[in-house]
Write a protein that holds these residues in place. Structure first.
Motif, PDB file in Angstrom:
ATOM      1  N   SER B 209       0.830  -1.211   0.000  1.00  0.00           N
ATOM      2  CA  SER B 209       0.000   0.000   0.000  1.00  0.00           C
ATOM      3  C   SER B 209       0.863   1.260   0.000  1.00  0.00           C
ATOM      4  O   SER B 209       0.492   2.250  -0.639  1.00  0.00           O
ATOM      5  N   THR B 210       2.031   1.234   0.651  1.00  0.00           N
ATOM      6  CA  THR B 210       2.880   2.435   0.586  1.00  0.00           C
ATOM      7  C   THR B 210       3.394   2.651  -0.848  1.00  0.00           C
ATOM      8  O   THR B 210       3.564   3.788  -1.277  1.00  0.00           O
ATOM      9  N   THR B 211       3.615   1.537  -1.590  1.00  0.00           N
ATOM     10  CA  THR B 211       4.070   1.696  -2.974  1.00  0.00           C
ATOM     11  C   THR B 211       2.966   2.338  -3.822  1.00  0.00           C
ATOM     12  O   THR B 211       3.238   3.214  -4.646  1.00  0.00           O
ATOM     13  N   TYR B 212       1.715   1.924  -3.624  1.00  0.00           N
ATOM     14  CA  TYR B 212       0.619   2.590  -4.337  1.00  0.00           C
ATOM     15  C   TYR B 212       0.498   4.052  -3.905  1.00  0.00           C
ATOM     16  O   TYR B 212       0.157   4.920  -4.711  1.00  0.00           O
ATOM     17  N   LEU B 213       0.803   4.328  -2.623  1.00  0.00           N
ATOM     18  CA  LEU B 213       0.792   5.726  -2.158  1.00  0.00           C
ATOM     19  C   LEU B 213       1.867   6.538  -2.877  1.00  0.00           C
ATOM     20  O   LEU B 213       1.653   7.706  -3.208  1.00  0.00           O
ATOM     21  N   ILE B 214       3.032   5.927  -3.113  1.00  0.00           N
ATOM     22  CA  ILE B 214       4.090   6.629  -3.855  1.00  0.00           C
ATOM     23  C   ILE B 214       3.556   6.987  -5.242  1.00  0.00           C
ATOM     24  O   ILE B 214       3.686   8.124  -5.699  1.00  0.00           O
ATOM     25  N   TYR B 215       2.885   6.014  -5.897  1.00  0.00           N
ATOM     26  CA  TYR B 215       2.305   6.293  -7.221  1.00  0.00           C
ATOM     27  C   TYR B 215       1.346   7.482  -7.145  1.00  0.00           C
ATOM     28  O   TYR B 215       1.462   8.433  -7.930  1.00  0.00           O
ATOM     29  N   ILE B 216       0.410   7.413  -6.189  1.00  0.00           N
ATOM     30  CA  ILE B 216      -0.604   8.478  -6.083  1.00  0.00           C
ATOM     31  C   ILE B 216       0.063   9.836  -5.878  1.00  0.00           C
ATOM     32  O   ILE B 216      -0.307  10.824  -6.514  1.00  0.00           O
TER      33      ILE B 216
END
Lengths: 414, 259
Positions: B209-216
């Motif tokens: 989820s932190t990786t998707y947060l980086i994307y966002i």
């Protein structure tokens, strides 16, 4: 007009500087780790966590007052947020790839990674530094954003504040939580517990265990190779679920198998027969027929327990039909809880259904696995977490924020 | 109804989906392709319903069962995305992913009908797992779209609509990811007295989820789209490890999530 190329460290700082600073902090963290060992979260016991919390809040307030200051501007920048996300992802990657331990360590495991704190990542200095930096940066970002009644701001606030509350109270409150295991014999009353280090403590709370019962699932049958104890077929073990409503002959691993009778609470009544006796020492038993062109055998099969011998049906010299040990469906402790203040609660405690008594929560924890249904004790976990409710507030905010994200998707900005 | 009958539902579904994926490119067969795709989803759903009612416990326990849901949700997600965004390839690619997962289930089922142990008997069980599988299917669809967009970016083509589609799938998928995680916290607190304990599955779910947060965050910042798309691809690798790879990690042998 072409803009002049920005030099590194020239204000305002961008990704390069942010990443250098964040990874610099991680390197400092790892260096500190090799010199003085890990960070002890129990130092943050009340009221020290309160002091640190106040310092963090003052810092966030300062960032709000001096928001024009270049440092605070950088602290609330997307450059730093993204860099911190990258840092926490990489540190979690180490955490996810290395085996974590609780302090017990073999001498052969002491290597460079051990000195860097990889085996206890969440209390390593690098992790702790990044965690506090996230608390400061995230807090300052929330404080800085101008409130408005827009979709965009609402979703921003719910998600960021929710996360900040969870991180702030779960981290700083960690040292204040207490968890103990209590073992109680059937018919007895107990108030002594064991802590993480297996030290005995006395609690102002006592539990009397009136009765302990285990319900078991109906077991399965399998064919094993008696020499290797492997279940057939070798690569893809197959199990035959006993179903008392279905006593038809079925083909199983090339043999015709038929369930003739099944007793859930069975006790041996002769060398080769079982009868139903509802007592703790009883065990499931099945009367099974196996047929091929050459053989036709029937016999009682049982997995047994610590009192009753197992029974198997020998198909030939190398293969046999066996019953799998019964798996627990539920275990229930009938208990009475007494506190020093005079409260007295009587209940049936089950897994997933904890009991709240005053400030404590009591969980069904375990029993004597070797004895199964005949366990003479039941164990309970007692947990005290004074910051739990506020963490739940954070979880609720974050949950609401993610729900709005699902509903609006890309339109959340409009 | 058990897994032995699965093939009799799986094959017709696959035929419907593949048929629809091919026909969708021909405007004459637009209606037929829509009907076929929905028929495929319906046949698949029928198996899930019959299977659920016969095993007398929710089918969310084994890896094979989660793959079953994944095939259902990714085709449903694909169809809804197609209806809203009108991209025909999304039907073809989500069908392809669903078919791959069905074939894995047919060849290597991992479906030993496991009894529910006491800790899993909770009302959190179904919403927790459903939320995750829904999220996985949307993020899977986002990954498919990101590969398509990467190809356009290589050719210096501007595809604002496709960028929006990916962002939308990631926002909604991330919402479900977060919701699944929070429900997991509530459940863990009730079952084990701890809402977070850095169990390997939790750690991997966290870093996914932190990786998707980086994307966002890179998207909000309008960073180079290529970097953002590559972050999405790294994220789906982490997601796959969280979902399917955990059982093989040496660090996870004591995990309470291994099954």
């Amino acid at each position: 007009m072409r803009r002049e190329k920005r030099k590194i460290w020239q204000l305002p700082w961008s990704y390069k500087e942010s990443l250098i600073i964040v990874f610099g902090i991680i390197i400092v963290g790892f260096s500190l780790q090799t010199i003085i060992g890990g960070f002890n979260f129990y130092l943050l016991i009340y009221p020290f966590n309160l002091y640190l919390g106040i310092i963090i809040l003052i810092f966030i307030l300062l960032s709000l007052i001096f928001q024009k200051n270049a440092f605070f501007k950088w602290l609330t920048s997307l450059h730093l947020s993204t860099s911190l996300l990258i840092a926490i992802t990489l540190l979690s990657l180490i955490l996810g790839l290395t085996k974590q331990d609780n302090g017990a360590i073999n001498s052969e495991d002491v290597n460079i990674f051990y000195h860097l704190g990889f085996n206890q990542m969440t209390s390593s200095w690098a992790f702790v530094f990044i965690y506090f930096l996230i608390l400061l940066s995230l807090g300052a970002i929330i404080a800085k954003r101008k409130p408005s009644f827009t979709k965009k701001y609402t979703i921003f606030l719910l998600n960021h504040l929710g996360l900040w509350i969870i991180l702030f109270f779960a981290g700083l409150g960690y040292a204040d939580t207490k968890r103990y295991i209590m073992y109680v014999n059937v018919g007895e009353i107990e108030w002594r517990v064991f802590d993480k280090e297996n030290r005995v403590q006395e609690l102002p709370i006592a539990i009397q265990l009136n009765k302990f019962t285990i319900e078991e699932y109906i077991p399965k049958l399998a064919i094993v190779n008696k020499k290797t104890s492997e279940i057939l077929p070798k690569d893809k073990p197959e199990y035959f679920q006993i179903d008392t409503n279905n006593k038809k002959e079925i083909s199983f691993n090339g043999y015709k198998i038929k369930l003739i009778d099944y007793i859930h609470n069975a006790v041996r009544s002769s060398d080769s027969t079982f009868k139903e006796v509802p007592m703790k020492a009883s065990t499931p038993a099945a009367f099974v027929q196996v047929k091929t062109q050459k053989i036709d055998k029937t016999k009682w099969v049982s997995a047994g327990n610590s009192i009753q011998f197992p029974m198997v049906l020998d198909i030939d010299s190398s293969l046999a039909i066996v019953m799998t040990p019964a798996e627990p469906k539920s275990f229930i402790s009938n208990i009475e809880v007494y506190t020093k203040e005079g409260t007295n609660v009587k209940t049936e405690l089950r897994v997933n259904h904890p009991l709240k008594v005053g400030k404590w929560k009591i969980y069904q924890y375990g029993y004597d696995n070797n004895m199964g249904k005949m366990s003479s004790y039941s164990s309970f976990e007692l947990v005290y977490d004074p910051w739990l409710n506020i963490v739940y507030v954070g979880i609720a905010l974050l949950g609401l924020g993610s729900l709005l994200l699902i509903i609006f998707g890309i339109n959340y900005k409009k | 109804m058990n897994w032995e009958y699965f093939i009799w539902f799986a094959i017709p579904s696959i035929i419907c989906w593949i048929g629809a994926s091919v026909l969708v490119y021909n405007t004459k067969f637009k209606l037929l392709s829509n009907l076929l795709f929905i028929l495929g989803i319906s046949i698949f759903l029928l198996f899930i319903i019959l299977f659920w009612s016969s095993i007398q416990r929710p089918p969310f326990r084994t890896i094979g069962e989660t793959r079953l849901w994944y095939s259902f949700f990714i085709t449903t997600t694909g169809y809804i995305t197609y209806r809203i965004w009108k991209y025909k390839w999304i039907l073809s690619y989500t069908s392809l992913v669903a078919v791959v997962f069905i074939i894995i289930n047919l060849l290597k089922p991992e479906i030993h009908s496991t009894n529910l142990m006491p800790a899993l008997q909770s009302y959190w069980f179904i919403p927790h797992v459903t939320s995750y599988i829904l999220s996985y299917s949307m993020l899977g669809a986002a990954t498919i779209a990101s590969f398509i967009l990467l190809r356009h970016v290589e050719k210096n083509e501007n595809e604002k609509k496709l960028e929006d589609l990916i962002d939308n799938l990631v926002y909604v998928g991330f919402g479900f990811l977060l919701l699944g995680m929070l429900m997991g916290c509530m459940w863990a607190k009730e079952a084990w007295g701890n809402y977070w304990s850095w169990d390997p599955k939790e750690t991997w779910a966290f870093l996914t989820s932190t990786t998707y947060l980086i994307y966002i965050h890179t998207r909000i910042h309008k960073l180079n789209i290529k970097i953002s798309l590559w972050i999405l691809i790294i994220a789906i690798i982490f997601l796959s490890i969280t979902w399917l790879g955990i059982n093989y990690l040496p660090s996870a042998q004591d995990s309470i999530h291994v099954y």
